[in-house]
Design an enzyme around this catalytic site. Structure first.
Site, PDB file in Angstrom:
ATOM      1  N   ARG A 156       0.841  -1.203   0.000  1.00 42.68           N
ATOM      2  CA  ARG A 156       0.000   0.000   0.000  1.00 42.68           C
ATOM      3  C   ARG A 156       0.872   1.249   0.000  1.00 42.68           C
ATOM      4  O   ARG A 156       2.095   1.182   0.180  1.00 42.68           O
ATOM      5  CB  ARG A 156      -0.915   0.006   1.219  1.00 42.68           C
ATOM      6  CG  ARG A 156      -0.158   0.131   2.551  1.00 42.68           C
ATOM      7  CD  ARG A 156      -1.051   0.581   3.672  1.00 42.68           C
ATOM      8  NE  ARG A 156      -0.358   0.585   4.950  1.00 42.68           N
ATOM      9  CZ  ARG A 156       0.438   1.536   5.388  1.00 42.68           C
ATOM     10  NH1 ARG A 156       0.684   2.583   4.607  1.00 42.68           N
ATOM     11  NH2 ARG A 156       1.013   1.453   6.574  1.00 42.68           N
ATOM     12  N   GLY A 211       1.741   5.135   1.676  1.00 42.90           N
ATOM     13  CA  GLY A 211       1.720   5.769   2.982  1.00 42.90           C
ATOM     14  C   GLY A 211       2.815   5.319   3.926  1.00 42.90           C
ATOM     15  O   GLY A 211       3.631   4.456   3.621  1.00 42.90           O
ATOM     16  N   CYS A 267       1.286   8.247  10.264  1.00 39.55           N
ATOM     17  CA  CYS A 267       1.173   8.876   8.938  1.00 39.55           C
ATOM     18  C   CYS A 267       2.416   9.652   8.555  1.00 39.55           C
ATOM     19  O   CYS A 267       2.432  10.306   7.505  1.00 39.55           O
ATOM     20  CB  CYS A 267      -0.028   9.825   8.867  1.00 39.55           C
ATOM     21  SG  CYS A 267      -1.547   9.166   9.513  1.00 39.55           S
TER      22      CYS A 267
END
Length: 307
Positions: free
Chosen positions: A137, A139, A236
């Protein structure tokens, strides 16, 4: 599953079609649409959504509802990839197939994206407090654990809208609608950042992968999550921002009823998980205009699957 920092979009075109790891994208707000609300709160795992005239043209979505289970991350990750592979094979054969939604909780785990930096870990990677998985993914690092509801939509965007900006905003919209309609919490997006926020607290993280327009990974919403493990990372990769939960925002002090002794959480927590789960399914169905059909797979069966 993870989150995005809205700075870049990683695209790689392969021989067999589009394969996209979304790190982040500029935001495009969703247009508000008036839709007739459906009664989608399931009373049992096998409850199916009732048909009405607004659903005649909706696509079907099989829902594997394991929201009360703590599913090991690697099992859920492999399961998603297996479903994506199956859908690609069905596309090649021009066979019909439904979209898929998996909803569950994870045992404590940290996950990283394809290009995640170790600098956002506040621990020695050789001696982590929990398992760490680097995934495909987009991020940076995030945490999953009990009390956090995770939704993995595995849907073919060809049947919806072939627009990754739209898809991200739609996932955000699901959570924003849940928080407002169910808890009267006014959440929002923050410019340049993906996810759902209440003030400077991030309640929902979003991270996806798209392969040949089929999505996987998804979103994680902190409901009753112990937020302590977030302190051991920079969530994040965003400095000077906090992580929040629905429970903290509600400031619950009165115990709720309706929990069984075998439930994962204290009575008030388990009721809050139930309510949030029901609302997530309802809003997901509305936003994506999907007719959700519940399917069950016992956790021990998932463990036995060769995935």
């Amino acid at each position: 599953m993870g989150f995005l920092s809205d700075k870049c979009l990683e695209l790689s075109s392969r021989m067999n079609g589009l394969d996209i790891g979304l790190i982040s994208t500029p935001q495009k707000p969703l247009k508000a649409e008036k839709r007739k609300l459906l009664c989608l709160f399931p009373q049992t795992p096998l409850t199916c959504i009732e048909h009405n005239s607004t659903q005649n043209n909706w696509f079907r979505c099989e829902c594997f509802d394991l929201y009360k289970e703590l599913v090991p991350y690697d099992k859920a990750w492999s399961w998603q990839k297996n479903i994506v592979k199956e859908k690609k094979e069905l596309i090649k054969r021009n066979e019909e197939y439904p979209d898929t939604l998996i909803i569950l909780q994870h045992s404590p785990v940290y996950t990283m994206g394809t290009a995640s930096s170790l600098e956002y870990l506040n621990f020695d990677i050789k001696d982590p407090p929990f398992q760490v998985f680097r995934t495909e993914r987009g991020g940076e690092v995030t945490y999953h654990g009990p009390g956090q509801l995770v939704m993995y939509p595995i849907i073919n965007l060809r049947n919806h809208k072939m627009d990754l900006h739209w898809y991200l905003r739609a996932l955000e919209d699901v959570v924003i609608r849940v928080l407002f309609s169910t808890f009267s919490i006014k959440a929002s997006r923050l410019e340049g950042l993906t996810g759902v926020w209440v003030g400077d607290q991030k309640l929902a993280a979003i991270g996806i992968r798209v392969s040949q327009w089929i999505t996987y990974h998804g979103l994680a919403l902190n409901v009753t999550t112990d937020l302590t493990p977030f302190r051991w990372i920079v969530p994040c990769g965003i400095q000077n921002r906090q992580v929040g939960s629905i429970k903290e925002l509600l400031g619950q002090s009165q115990p709720l009823t309706g929990c069984k002794k075998s439930d994962l959480h204290r009575p008030d927590d388990c009721q809050l998980i139930d309510i949030t789960h029901n609302s997530l399914i309802k809003e997901f169905s509305e936003v994506f205009q999907l007719e959700v059909q519940y399917k069950t797979i016992p956790l021990f069966e998932l463990s036995k699957k060769n995935i």
